[in-house]
Design an enzyme around this catalytic site. Sequence first.
Site, PDB file in Angstrom:
ATOM      1  N   HIS A  45      41.284  59.870 -52.689  1.00 14.56           N
ATOM      2  CA  HIS A  45      39.829  59.856 -52.495  1.00 14.56           C
ATOM      3  C   HIS A  45      39.188  58.576 -53.036  1.00 14.56           C
ATOM      4  O   HIS A  45      38.018  58.579 -53.428  1.00 14.56           O
ATOM      5  CB  HIS A  45      39.173  61.082 -53.140  1.00 14.56           C
ATOM      6  CG  HIS A  45      39.767  62.381 -52.712  1.00 14.56           C
ATOM      7  ND1 HIS A  45      39.439  62.999 -51.518  1.00 14.56           N
ATOM      8  CD2 HIS A  45      40.708  63.167 -53.296  1.00 14.56           C
ATOM      9  CE1 HIS A  45      40.125  64.119 -51.393  1.00 14.56           C
ATOM     10  NE2 HIS A  45      40.909  64.240 -52.454  1.00 14.56           N
ATOM     11  N   SER A  52      33.099  32.935 -45.671  1.00 10.51           N
ATOM     12  CA  SER A  52      31.707  33.297 -45.424  1.00 10.51           C
ATOM     13  C   SER A  52      30.979  32.036 -44.968  1.00 10.51           C
ATOM     14  O   SER A  52      31.286  30.938 -45.426  1.00 10.51           O
ATOM     15  CB  SER A  52      31.063  33.854 -46.700  1.00 10.51           C
ATOM     16  OG  SER A  52      29.646  33.903 -46.574  1.00 10.51           O
TER      17      SER A  52
END
Length: 379
Positions: A141, A260
């Site tokens: 999880h 980026s």
Amino acid sequence: MWTDRYTQPAIRAALSPRELIRHELGVLAIQALVLGRTETSMTIESIAADEERFDRFLHDSLGVEAMVGHDVAARLTVLRATTGDDWVGYGLTSSNLVDTALAVGLKLACRVVDSANNSLAQALLSLEAVNDGIGQASRTHGRIAEPGTFPAHAASWYARVQRSGHRLANAEHEIVASLGGPTGRYAVFTRKDAAQVADALLLRLESEPEQAVARDRVATVGTAVVTMATSAAHFATQVRLGATRDELTEPTGVGDYHGSSSMPHKRNPTRSERIVGLERVIRHYGAALAESTVWWDQRDLTASSVERVTIGPLFELTTFVLTEATAIVRGLELDVTTMAANNPASSSNEALWALVSDGRDHDEAYRALRDHDSDPGGV
């Protein structure tokens, strides 16, 4: 649909619309040979082999199709005129030709995608071996669960990719030739002769023919290919998660890397993200094939249009994501210091049962460990 960004030439050589038509000619050439019409067979083979003649054949076929509204019938008309032989396509339906040509293309495409899958499996096996002993937390999880090792995680990725390969090998048994003529009765072209054609094409003959190959067979192959893509996406997702924890960094694949457009320090897991995005498209292609397995009586065309726009891209994109995943595996960077820092020193599950073994009440021990989850050994 086809796009140059993810082009895989070997898949297009197997499944592009142009090559599928070339496979049709191969089926017709072999049928003519089985029927003893050697000159016709040689003429058809020469059309398929000579690009200039093949282009002319396609051009002429489009002209006839504009008049008759049926692409396969148009190609047969042109071939009969070119060869002077009205026996071209003797006893076969357009479905027989299209489906058997597709089977030839699928066999070729399966080899390509299987090779890409094997390369990914071998890269993961090497990744496991060269990082022996490196710790990495096991998580569920998205949360740290137990102490773990990176090789154990890589081994699970490898096993998943291997299973995908086994599924495709099993699914390939569904690739068959369909040459039974109208409604599969072998009323004109005999089963014996059809078996000779199938053998020459290295295909099995449909055991219980209808007018066309049952589409559950095509869907089975498509589903097996989809699971290959999902295995690659599963690995890519783990790389993305590792990147968020500064544990894993994928290779850039270029020299002057720009992660980026505005933040020079960033090394985004863009290749892994690309794999995950494309896998979503691949699953939809597979779903479309799975939803095209039902037709009226012995044949209709509800599957045909779906297959024209899904099968080629399904194989092409899957080959791309497998190849891309392999490149990531081979250049994957591990920050072993961060991985060690994130790896818990002890197991809360082991501590729980140690306490129970010492006589503590299970629920009491559970609560005690829960409240000291940062240091199970201190309870």
